[in-house]
Design a protein around this motif. Structure first.
Motif, mmCIF file in Angstrom:
data_model
loop_
_atom_site.group_PDB
_atom_site.id
_atom_site.type_symbol
_atom_site.label_atom_id
_atom_site.label_comp_id
_atom_site.label_asym_id
_atom_site.label_seq_id
_atom_site.Cartn_x
_atom_site.Cartn_y
_atom_site.Cartn_z
ATOM 1 N N PRO A 77 0.824 -1.225 0.000
ATOM 2 C CA PRO A 77 0.000 0.000 0.000
ATOM 3 C C PRO A 77 0.855 1.272 0.000
ATOM 4 O O PRO A 77 0.515 2.249 -0.677
ATOM 5 C CB PRO A 77 -0.813 -0.093 1.287
ATOM 6 C CG PRO A 77 -0.818 -1.527 1.639
ATOM 7 C CD PRO A 77 0.476 -2.092 1.120
ATOM 8 N N ALA A 78 1.966 1.257 0.704
ATOM 9 C CA ALA A 78 2.841 2.426 0.729
ATOM 10 C C ALA A 78 3.464 2.660 -0.651
ATOM 11 O O ALA A 78 3.575 3.806 -1.108
ATOM 12 C CB ALA A 78 3.928 2.252 1.781
ATOM 13 N N VAL A 79 3.836 1.584 -1.349
ATOM 14 C CA VAL A 79 4.415 1.708 -2.687
ATOM 15 C C VAL A 79 3.371 2.257 -3.653
ATOM 16 O O VAL A 79 3.652 3.149 -4.461
ATOM 17 C CB VAL A 79 4.962 0.348 -3.174
ATOM 18 C CG1 VAL A 79 5.316 0.385 -4.654
ATOM 19 C CG2 VAL A 79 6.167 -0.054 -2.333
ATOM 20 N N PHE A 80 2.144 1.739 -3.576
ATOM 21 C CA PHE A 80 1.073 2.255 -4.435
ATOM 22 C C PHE A 80 0.784 3.726 -4.141
ATOM 23 O O PHE A 80 0.572 4.528 -5.046
ATOM 24 C CB PHE A 80 -0.205 1.423 -4.278
ATOM 25 C CG PHE A 80 -0.193 0.137 -5.036
ATOM 26 C CD1 PHE A 80 0.284 0.072 -6.346
ATOM 27 C CD2 PHE A 80 -0.676 -1.020 -4.463
ATOM 28 C CE1 PHE A 80 0.295 -1.116 -7.051
ATOM 29 C CE2 PHE A 80 -0.675 -2.213 -5.159
ATOM 30 C CZ PHE A 80 -0.190 -2.265 -6.459
ATOM 31 N N LEU A 81 0.759 4.085 -2.868
ATOM 32 C CA LEU A 81 0.518 5.471 -2.484
ATOM 33 C C LEU A 81 1.639 6.373 -3.009
ATOM 34 O O LEU A 81 1.377 7.459 -3.548
ATOM 35 C CB LEU A 81 0.406 5.581 -0.955
ATOM 36 C CG LEU A 81 -0.111 6.895 -0.414
ATOM 37 C CD1 LEU A 81 -1.509 7.182 -0.925
ATOM 38 C CD2 LEU A 81 -0.091 6.875 1.097
ATOM 39 N N PHE A 82 2.868 5.909 -2.895
ATOM 40 C CA PHE A 82 4.005 6.677 -3.417
ATOM 41 C C PHE A 82 3.889 6.827 -4.932
ATOM 42 O O PHE A 82 4.104 7.918 -5.481
ATOM 43 C CB PHE A 82 5.328 5.990 -3.050
ATOM 44 C CG PHE A 82 6.519 6.659 -3.665
ATOM 45 C CD1 PHE A 82 7.016 7.847 -3.147
ATOM 46 C CD2 PHE A 82 7.139 6.114 -4.788
ATOM 47 C CE1 PHE A 82 8.108 8.462 -3.725
ATOM 48 C CE2 PHE A 82 8.226 6.731 -5.372
ATOM 49 C CZ PHE A 82 8.713 7.909 -4.838
ATOM 50 N N ALA A 83 3.548 5.751 -5.628
ATOM 51 C CA ALA A 83 3.402 5.803 -7.088
ATOM 52 C C ALA A 83 2.269 6.751 -7.483
ATOM 53 O O ALA A 83 2.379 7.516 -8.451
ATOM 54 C CB ALA A 83 3.145 4.404 -7.647
ATOM 55 N N LEU A 84 1.184 6.740 -6.712
ATOM 56 C CA LEU A 84 0.072 7.634 -6.978
ATOM 57 C C LEU A 84 0.502 9.094 -6.819
ATOM 58 O O LEU A 84 0.226 9.935 -7.679
ATOM 59 C CB LEU A 84 -1.101 7.315 -6.048
ATOM 60 C CG LEU A 84 -2.326 8.211 -6.209
ATOM 61 C CD1 LEU A 84 -2.988 7.976 -7.554
ATOM 62 C CD2 LEU A 84 -3.301 7.954 -5.072
ATOM 63 N N PHE A 85 1.181 9.407 -5.720
ATOM 64 C CA PHE A 85 1.664 10.774 -5.509
ATOM 65 C C PHE A 85 2.663 11.190 -6.584
ATOM 66 O O PHE A 85 2.644 12.329 -7.059
ATOM 67 C CB PHE A 85 2.298 10.928 -4.121
ATOM 68 C CG PHE A 85 1.290 11.063 -3.021
ATOM 69 C CD1 PHE A 85 0.175 11.877 -3.169
ATOM 70 C CD2 PHE A 85 1.446 10.372 -1.827
ATOM 71 C CE1 PHE A 85 -0.746 12.008 -2.151
ATOM 72 C CE2 PHE A 85 0.527 10.503 -0.809
ATOM 73 C CZ PHE A 85 -0.581 11.320 -0.958
ATOM 74 N N ALA A 86 3.542 10.283 -6.973
ATOM 75 C CA ALA A 86 4.515 10.596 -8.017
ATOM 76 C C ALA A 86 3.796 10.873 -9.344
ATOM 77 O O ALA A 86 4.131 11.835 -10.057
ATOM 78 C CB ALA A 86 5.511 9.441 -8.183
ATOM 79 N N GLY A 87 2.809 10.068 -9.689
ATOM 80 C CA GLY A 87 2.052 10.285 -10.927
ATOM 81 C C GLY A 87 1.306 11.607 -10.910
ATOM 82 O O GLY A 87 1.318 12.357 -11.897
ATOM 83 N N VAL A 88 0.659 11.903 -9.779
ATOM 84 C CA VAL A 88 -0.053 13.174 -9.663
ATOM 85 C C VAL A 88 0.931 14.341 -9.750
ATOM 86 O O VAL A 88 0.658 15.353 -10.404
ATOM 87 C CB VAL A 88 -0.873 13.225 -8.350
ATOM 88 C CG1 VAL A 88 -1.389 14.623 -8.080
ATOM 89 C CG2 VAL A 88 -2.032 12.241 -8.426
#
Length: 133
Positions: free
Chosen positions: A27-38
């Motif tokens: 979940p932390a990796v997905f959250l990081f990827a989401l923030f990076a994409g945004v």
């Protein structure tokens, strides 16, 4: 018999398996990827907005320059069409002159069904210069 452990089910020195650690980090990796994409989308959109602002500024500057050029050309056209200038050019470059008073005659307006009388003008040498029937 020695049983080999799969890489996911290996036990770390602290007693937790690698699979469990990965499941907790996912979940932390997905959250990081989401923030990076945004973040990347936000920066890209800001760059596009700034670029469009520069394009708009250049287009406005070009529009102002073209308006000034158009105004200058209108002034030049008015100057070239000036009747005093045209008369001067006709006199000096073309050797023309204003006709004498009796050689210029006002003709009746064409219309009303009446046929105008014959009007004729002659220059000083007796040459016919204008005829109306």
């Amino acid at each position: 018999m020695i049983r080999s452990q799969s890489p996911v089910s290996r036990v770390s020195p602290h007693g937790a398996s690698v699979g469990r650690v990965l499941l907790h980090l996912l979940p932390a990796v997905f959250l990081f990827a989401l923030f990076a994409g945004v973040g990347i989308l936000h920066v890209t959109s800001r760059v596009l907005v700034v670029d469009m602002g520069y394009r708009l500024s250049r287009a406005e500057a070009e529009e102002r320059a073209l308006t000034r050029e158009n105004d200058r050309l209108k002034l030049e056209l008015a100057t070239l069409k000036n009747p005093a200038r045209l008369e001067k050019l006709a006199r000096e470059k073309l050797g023309m002159s204003m006709p004498a008073g009796p050689l210029v005659m006002a003709l009746p307006a064409a219309g009303g069904g009446k046929r105008p009388a014959r009007v004729e003008a002659r220059d000083a040498r007796g040459v016919r210069v204008a005829v109306s029937h």
